[in-house]
Design a protein around this motif. Structure first.
Motif, short mmCIF file in Angstrom:
data_model
loop_
_atom_site.label_atom_id
_atom_site.label_comp_id
_atom_site.label_asym_id
_atom_site.label_seq_id
_atom_site.Cartn_x
_atom_site.Cartn_y
_atom_site.Cartn_z
N LEU A 7 0.38 -0.69 0.04
CA LEU A 7 -0.15 0.08 -0.07
C LEU A 7 1.07 1.26 -0.04
CD1 LEU A 7 -2.37 -1.47 2.89
CD2 LEU A 7 -2.46 -1.84 0.23
N LEU A 67 -5.20 10.98 -1.94
CA LEU A 67 -5.46 9.38 -2.55
C LEU A 67 -4.09 9.59 -2.25
CD1 LEU A 67 -6.80 9.80 -6.17
CD2 LEU A 67 -7.16 7.95 -4.27
N GLU A 81 -5.56 4.79 -0.42
CA GLU A 81 -6.11 4.80 -1.44
C GLU A 81 -7.35 4.12 -0.78
OE1 GLU A 81 -3.99 2.48 0.38
OE2 GLU A 81 -2.23 1.80 -1.56
N TYR A 138 -3.28 8.62 -11.74
CA TYR A 138 -3.00 7.80 -9.36
C TYR A 138 -2.99 6.62 -10.15
CZ TYR A 138 -4.44 5.37 -5.31
OH TYR A 138 -3.44 5.20 -4.26
N TYR A 189 0.96 4.81 -9.68
CA TYR A 189 0.46 3.49 -8.78
C TYR A 189 0.84 1.90 -9.00
CZ TYR A 189 -1.69 1.59 -3.95
OH TYR A 189 -1.43 0.84 -2.91
N ASP A 249 -6.36 -7.68 -5.28
CA ASP A 249 -6.16 -5.78 -6.37
C ASP A 249 -7.57 -6.41 -7.69
OD1 ASP A 249 -4.87 -4.16 -8.37
OD2 ASP A 249 -2.90 -4.39 -7.60
N THR A 267 -15.33 -0.23 -3.97
CA THR A 267 -13.67 0.46 -4.05
C THR A 267 -13.05 -0.47 -2.82
OG1 THR A 267 -13.96 2.26 -2.74
CG2 THR A 267 -14.22 2.32 -4.94
#
Length: 594
Positions: free
Chosen positions: A94, A207, A211, A253, A257, A272, A355
């Motif tokens: 993360l 962000l 997350e 983003y 990431y 994921d 999410t």
């Protein structure tokens, strides 16, 4: 009371000081969290900052628990930074750099005293309550807005975000995205031009905090697609999609990431959606109704981790259907302003929930979603408890449903919040006691092997406590089995033994599959080096080890070796049996009590 006459409670909610009273209630409920102190992952993160935990990541990337590369993962396994059964390419990365920076600053300022950390968490939570209150006052009538804020402030799901220091990233992300959403609303509805830039900026800063800010972005998308159009703007779906174009910034983003190799892989508990869409869909089908049951009817989603999931799924589906029926019954008396707000707040809450479905399940994930669910409950309570006919169901049934909703979210929720805060404090003390009372001895640099402990609060987190409180006491800590059964330990040589779980295998519990997905079996004969020992999988059943051979590289009686097992509330030493003899290690519940 007629349908257009406010009752006494509504008049109280319209009082000028109603929002201040809610803020005071939120402070009173959050303040006892200072008794929690440091708790589980808090010790691990502080150990990272002290560089006393194997494989400690840099200060700006503290939530990088497993980098994903085979070489780095193998090094972490050998140093006992990860369990021996960890998938060679496990990734749990993360990336909340703001949260990492905040924790770094807190450690510089407050050191090892947890009070300051908790005061920061409480301040962040109160700031979030204020921001959410401003949002509700902007989109809802006075009484409904005040009740929605009260429901948000006393929500039992929030005990973990404001009580667990490691969860400060949730508060940072949610607060920033709510402020950004407020700025965007001012731009969209009143033409406040700075909001055109402050809105996306709030999402961007969120962000960097976590997350979880994707949940805040979900409200932004929902408002653009279903919210009221600004005067002078062209209506219609095409125009709304055009107005939603700033959300394309989220693609940048996701690209960033990926560039830092963030995300999760080869874990059953962290999934994921970008790299494993099929696995995410399967997990989401289970977790979405479970979390909806928690959000709508306070059915504790955390218990679904260790208990059969079907009852929790059914409870979530039932709660969703009941709330939908209650909304339908209340619909004729719901004000136009309330309908307009719920038209985007509720879809935003559901999208925010989606999410979070790739994370470790738990009520803490509901913090962003409750921004949309609280107004829904407030509308159902204000409109549902009023007398008057309903075209869809009897007035008595509607009022009974609203009354039950009130019992859950007005009366029971704050009680559960208080109980949850106290439970966190008790668990934190139990973990610290497990470390303090472990039969390790005073010699520095010992190698510790936990032969059998199914509870992570006994098997994993005492080691994190040692990393912070006694950084030189242990050289490594190897957890051999987390199977929830008794074990047979048979000595096969001066430095070796076999460990066999009775009537079960390893890798069946949820905390074990954090480190290795169920779809990635271990092969018989596979060898792993950890903590100076060699661990070999000598028997498997359906891809799960049913027996392991362990060679510690030194006689079991060596004073530098400590062999432990969780028994009767304590990590107790296991007396090495003679070669060829077997000892039974009975199972007993750990600090979690499960």
């Amino acid at each position: 009371m007629t349908s257009d006459t406010p009752g006494r409670i509504e008049r109280w909610l319209r009082h000028p000081y109603a929002f201040r009273a809610v803020l005071f209630v939120a402070f009173a409920l959050a303040l006892p969290s200072i008794a929690i102190g440091f708790h589980t992952d808090d010790y691990m993160l502080l150990g990272f900052l002290a560089r006393s935990y194997p494989g400690s990541p840099p200060w700006y990337d503290l939530y990088n628990f497993a980098p994903g590369g085979a070489r780095d993962t193998q090094a972490l396994i050998e140093a006992s930074g990860l369990p021996w059964w960890t998938h060679p390419e496990l990734k749990l990365h993360l990336f909340p750099p703001l949260a990492s920076a905040l924790l770094t600053i807190e450690r510089l300022v407050f050191g090892s005293a947890p009070l300051g950390y908790h005061l920061v968490s409480i301040a962040l939570y109160l700031a979030l309550v204020v921001a959410v209150g401003r949002l509700f006052r902007r989109v809802l009538p006075g009484a409904t807005a005040a009740l929605a804020l009260l429901l948000f402030a006393i929500n039992e799901d929030h005990a973990t975000p404001f009580g667990w220091i490691a969860c400060q990233h949730l508060l940072l992300a949610t607060l920033s995205t709510v402020l950004g959403l407020l700025a965007w609303l001012r731009y969209s509805e009143a033409g406040w031009r700075p909001g055109r830039y402050c809105g996306p900026l709030g999402i961007g800063i969120g962000l960097l905090g976590s997350e979880a800010a994707l949940g805040g972005a979900a409200y932004w998308v929902a408002y653009q697609l279903a919210g009221p159009a600004r005067p002078g703007c062209v209506a219609g779906w095409r125009a709304r999609l055009l107005r939603a174009s700033p959300v394309l910034g989220l693609l940048a983003y996701f690209a960033a990431y990926r560039a830092i190799d963030g995300g999760a892989a080869n874990s059953s508990m962290y999934v994921d959606p970008l790299s494993s869409p099929g696995e995410f869909a399967r997990a989401a089908a289970e977790r979405l109704p479970i979390l909806l049951g928690n959000a709508l009817a306070l059915v504790p989603s955390g218990l679904s981790i260790t208990q059969p999931k079907v009852p929790f799924i059914l409870a979530g589906l039932t709660a969703t259907a009941c709330v939908a029926l209650l909304y339908r019954a209340c619909l004729p008396s719901i004000l136009h302003e309330e309908r307009a707000a719920l038209r985007w707040l509720v879809p935003g809450a559901v999208m925010a929930l989606v999410t979070t479905l790739g994370g470790f399940p738990g009520a803490r994930l509901l913090l962003p979603s409750n921004i949309g669910f609280a107004p829904l409950f407030a509308v159902l309570l204000v409109r549902g408890l009023r007398r008057g006919p309903s075209p869809w169901t009897s007035s008595l049934g509607r009022r009974a449903g609203a009354a039950l909703l009130g019992v859950l979210h007005v009366a029971l929720a704050p009680c559960l919040l208080i109980i949850g805060t106290r439970a966190h404090a008790q668990l934190a003390r139990k973990v610290e006691d497990a470390a303090r009372n472990a039969e390790i001895g005073a010699a520095p640099g010992q190698r510790v092997f936990v032969a059998a402990a199914s509870d992570p609060m006994a098997a994993e987190y005492p080691r994190a406590v040692f990393a912070v409180r006694s950084p030189g006491a242990l050289s490594c800590w190897s957890n051999l089995s987390m199977a929830k059964v008794a074990h047979h330990l048979t000595r096969t040589g001066p430095s070796s033994f076999t460990l066999t779980p009775v009537s079960s295998t390893l890798l069946t519990g949820p905390f074990e599959t954090v480190y290795r997905a169920a779809a990635s079996p271990l092969d018989g004969g596979e060898r792993v080096l950890q903590c100076g020992a060699t661990i070999r999988v000598s028997a498997v059943e359906e891809g799960r080890p049913s027996r392991i051979d362990v060679d510690l590289g030194a006689p079991l009686e060596d004073p530098g070796l400590v062999l432990l097992a969780w028994r009767e509330g304590k990590l107790r030493r296991v007396a090495p049996p003679p070669v060829g003899a077997t000892v039974e290690l009975p199972w007993s519940p750990g600090p979690l009590g499960l």
